[in-house]
Motif scaffolding. Structure first.
Motif, PDB file in Angstrom:
ATOM      1  N   UNK A 153       0.825  -1.208   0.000  1.00  0.00           N
ATOM      2  CA  UNK A 153       0.000   0.000   0.000  1.00  0.00           C
ATOM      3  C   UNK A 153       0.861   1.260   0.000  1.00  0.00           C
ATOM      4  N   UNK A 154       1.979   1.229   0.728  1.00  0.00           N
ATOM      5  CA  UNK A 154       2.894   2.379   0.740  1.00  0.00           C
ATOM      6  C   UNK A 154       3.428   2.659  -0.658  1.00  0.00           C
ATOM      7  N   UNK A 155       3.757   1.585  -1.375  1.00  0.00           N
ATOM      8  CA  UNK A 155       4.255   1.738  -2.742  1.00  0.00           C
ATOM      9  C   UNK A 155       3.197   2.362  -3.636  1.00  0.00           C
ATOM     10  N   UNK A 156       1.958   1.912  -3.480  1.00  0.00           N
ATOM     11  CA  UNK A 156       0.861   2.470  -4.292  1.00  0.00           C
ATOM     12  C   UNK A 156       0.594   3.927  -3.917  1.00  0.00           C
ATOM     13  N   UNK A 157       0.679   4.251  -2.629  1.00  0.00           N
ATOM     14  CA  UNK A 157       0.497   5.642  -2.216  1.00  0.00           C
ATOM     15  C   UNK A 157       1.565   6.537  -2.862  1.00  0.00           C
ATOM     16  N   UNK A 158       2.798   6.053  -2.849  1.00  0.00           N
ATOM     17  CA  UNK A 158       3.878   6.815  -3.488  1.00  0.00           C
ATOM     18  C   UNK A 158       3.574   7.036  -4.970  1.00  0.00           C
ATOM     19  N   UNK A 159       3.100   5.992  -5.629  1.00  0.00           N
ATOM     20  CA  UNK A 159       2.828   6.081  -7.069  1.00  0.00           C
ATOM     21  C   UNK A 159       1.736   7.095  -7.379  1.00  0.00           C
ATOM     22  N   UNK A 160       0.673   7.104  -6.568  1.00  0.00           N
ATOM     23  CA  UNK A 160      -0.422   8.041  -6.870  1.00  0.00           C
ATOM     24  C   UNK A 160      -0.042   9.480  -6.518  1.00  0.00           C
ATOM     25  N   UNK A 161       0.786   9.673  -5.490  1.00  0.00           N
ATOM     26  CA  UNK A 161       1.264  11.025  -5.172  1.00  0.00           C
ATOM     27  C   UNK A 161       2.184  11.520  -6.287  1.00  0.00           C
ATOM     28  N   UNK A 162       3.038  10.632  -6.768  1.00  0.00           N
ATOM     29  CA  UNK A 162       3.943  10.990  -7.858  1.00  0.00           C
ATOM     30  C   UNK A 162       3.160  11.338  -9.125  1.00  0.00           C
ATOM     31  N   UNK A 163       2.089  10.593  -9.387  1.00  0.00           N
ATOM     32  CA  UNK A 163       1.260  10.874 -10.557  1.00  0.00           C
ATOM     33  C   UNK A 163       0.608  12.255 -10.435  1.00  0.00           C
ATOM     34  N   UNK A 164       0.115  12.576  -9.239  1.00  0.00           N
ATOM     35  CA  UNK A 164      -0.486  13.894  -9.020  1.00  0.00           C
ATOM     36  C   UNK A 164       0.558  14.993  -9.194  1.00  0.00           C
ATOM     37  N   UNK A 165       1.762  14.746  -8.715  1.00  0.00           N
ATOM     38  CA  UNK A 165       2.855  15.718  -8.831  1.00  0.00           C
ATOM     39  C   UNK A 165       3.162  15.987 -10.304  1.00  0.00           C
ATOM     40  N   UNK A 166       3.222  14.916 -11.096  1.00  0.00           N
ATOM     41  CA  UNK A 166       3.486  15.068 -12.538  1.00  0.00           C
ATOM     42  C   UNK A 166       2.342  15.820 -13.226  1.00  0.00           C
ATOM     43  N   UNK A 167       1.120  15.557 -12.784  1.00  0.00           N
ATOM     44  CA  UNK A 167      -0.027  16.243 -13.379  1.00  0.00           C
ATOM     45  C   UNK A 167       0.054  17.742 -13.119  1.00  0.00           C
ATOM     46  N   UNK A 168       0.399  18.112 -11.903  1.00  0.00           N
ATOM     47  CA  UNK A 168       0.540  19.528 -11.560  1.00  0.00           C
ATOM     48  C   UNK A 168       1.659  20.159 -12.386  1.00  0.00           C
ATOM     49  N   UNK A 169       2.770  19.417 -12.550  1.00  0.00           N
ATOM     50  CA  UNK A 169       3.885  19.895 -13.362  1.00  0.00           C
ATOM     51  C   UNK A 169       3.470  20.112 -14.809  1.00  0.00           C
ATOM     52  N   UNK A 170       2.528  19.292 -15.278  1.00  0.00           N
ATOM     53  CA  UNK A 170       2.143  19.318 -16.690  1.00  0.00           C
ATOM     54  C   UNK A 170       1.003  20.289 -16.975  1.00  0.00           C
ATOM     55  N   UNK A 171       0.683  21.141 -16.007  1.00  0.00           N
ATOM     56  CA  UNK A 171      -0.338  22.183 -16.183  1.00  0.00           C
ATOM     57  C   UNK A 171      -1.757  21.626 -16.217  1.00  0.00           C
ATOM     58  N   UNK A 172      -1.959  20.423 -15.656  1.00  0.00           N
ATOM     59  CA  UNK A 172      -3.314  19.888 -15.480  1.00  0.00           C
ATOM     60  C   UNK A 172      -4.011  20.720 -14.400  1.00  0.00           C
TER      61      UNK A 172
END
Length: 327
Positions: free
Chosen positions: A290-309
């Motif tokens: 679950x920790x690994x999945x939490x990291x993955x979804x936070x990282x995905x959100x971070x990339x989305x913010x970086x990409x002007x989503x």
């Protein structure tokens, strides 16, 4: 010149290159925010510009060193960031190219361009700069600071000498903060949150916004532990719409999740986040998977913010994914 704690090996290499007359014209200095990458860039610039260097080390007291320290040296240029994402544009790159062929007017004969805090620089901008970096004028130097050299195209990286900053010890951080006149209690609290990252420790003490970010990280962790979806959503939406603030908050939350994974395996393990107690509690309520999945979804959100989503959209998706993982 301000004393620089930690990164001794990096500073020795930079001054050594200057002393041997083999200073690299293009340098990438990477490391997390607050780890000293800007100080290292400025140190290298002073080593190049200094009027009285000692074995390549800047004296810190000559006019050139003082002007570099104060960011007023006419031949040390910080190219401008533009646009909604605050990035280096093709137009800026072309201005740098045009200016780079204007010879400097100083005793060192050097001209330095510092591209600070590079993040997702447009490939078109990088390609525009490529020829200049590959074959610069003999007097021109280019320094890029960033979180990771992975921010750059391989063609840029291959033409630069790459260095990484290393974390200071908590003892060094405390010594630096004390030298700057901070009190022992605020030093203790800051170091407990940001450990050997002196820049972030200083910000924690002097910037109420960072203290609020730490408090919010603790609140978000508590919401995840309690599986309180409403509180989590309220916390995420309180981040606002400033991309830099949201990125920083997500990074702090991600470090807490990382710490939880570490403490699940070793309760005495070293943490890097701002809330060890919360990480320890989270370690008891989620599995390593679950920790690994939490990291993955936070990282995905971070990339989305970086990409002007849209930030609200990215945070809504993040909250839903977190609850799905821990629910």
């Amino acid at each position: 010149m301000k004393k620089i704690y930690g990164n001794k090996q990096l500073l020795d290499v930079l001054s050594g290159m200057a002393a041997r007359g083999k200073a690299a014209h293009s340098v990438i200095i990477s490391g997390e925010k607050g780890s000293g990458r800007k100080l290292a860039a400025k140190y290298y610039t002073q080593a190049l510009m200094c009027e009285s260097p000692s074995e390549g080390k800047p004296c810190g007291v000559c006019n050139a060193c003082c002007n570099v320290e104060k960011d007023i040296h006419p031949d040390v240029i910080y190219p401008e960031k533009t646009g909604k994402l605050g990035n280096y544009s093709v137009s800026t790159a072309r201005e740098v190219i045009a200016d780079a062929y204007v010879r400097p007017n100083n005793s060192s004969g050097c001209k330095v361009y510092i591209f600070a805090d590079c993040r997702h620089v447009d490939p078109r901008t990088q390609n525009t700069l490529l020829k200049l970096i590959e074959e610069p004028p003999e007097y021109a130097y280019f320094i890029f600071t960033c979180d990771s050299k992975a921010e750059f195209l391989s063609t840029i990286v291959s033409r630069c000498v790459c260095f990484s900053t290393s974390p200071c010890t908590e003892e060094e951080a405390a010594e630096s903060l004390a030298e700057n006149g901070f009190g022992q209690e605020e030093i203790r609290t800051a170091v407990s949150c940001f450990h050997g990252n002196i820049g972030m420790c200083e910000r924690y003490i002097s910037d109420e916004g960072i203290r609020k970010s730490v408090d919010l990280t603790k609140s978000l962790a508590d919401s995840i532990i309690r599986k309180d979806e409403y509180a989590l959503c309220v916390g995420l939406f309180s981040l606002g719409r400033e991309r830099e603030d949201v990125r920083e908050q997500l990074s702090m939350l991600d470090k807490l999740v990382r710490d939880a994974a570490v403490l699940a395996k070793d309760p005495g393990g070293q943490t890097i986040g701002c809330f060890r107690e919360g990480a320890a509690a989270l370690a008891k309520s989620v599995t390593a998977y679950q920790s690994t999945r939490l990291h993955s979804c936070i990282e995905k959100a971070w990339r989305a913010v970086e990409s002007n989503v849209s930030i609200p959209l990215a945070l809504t998706a993040l909250g839903a994914e977190i609850m799905e993982i821990v629910g």
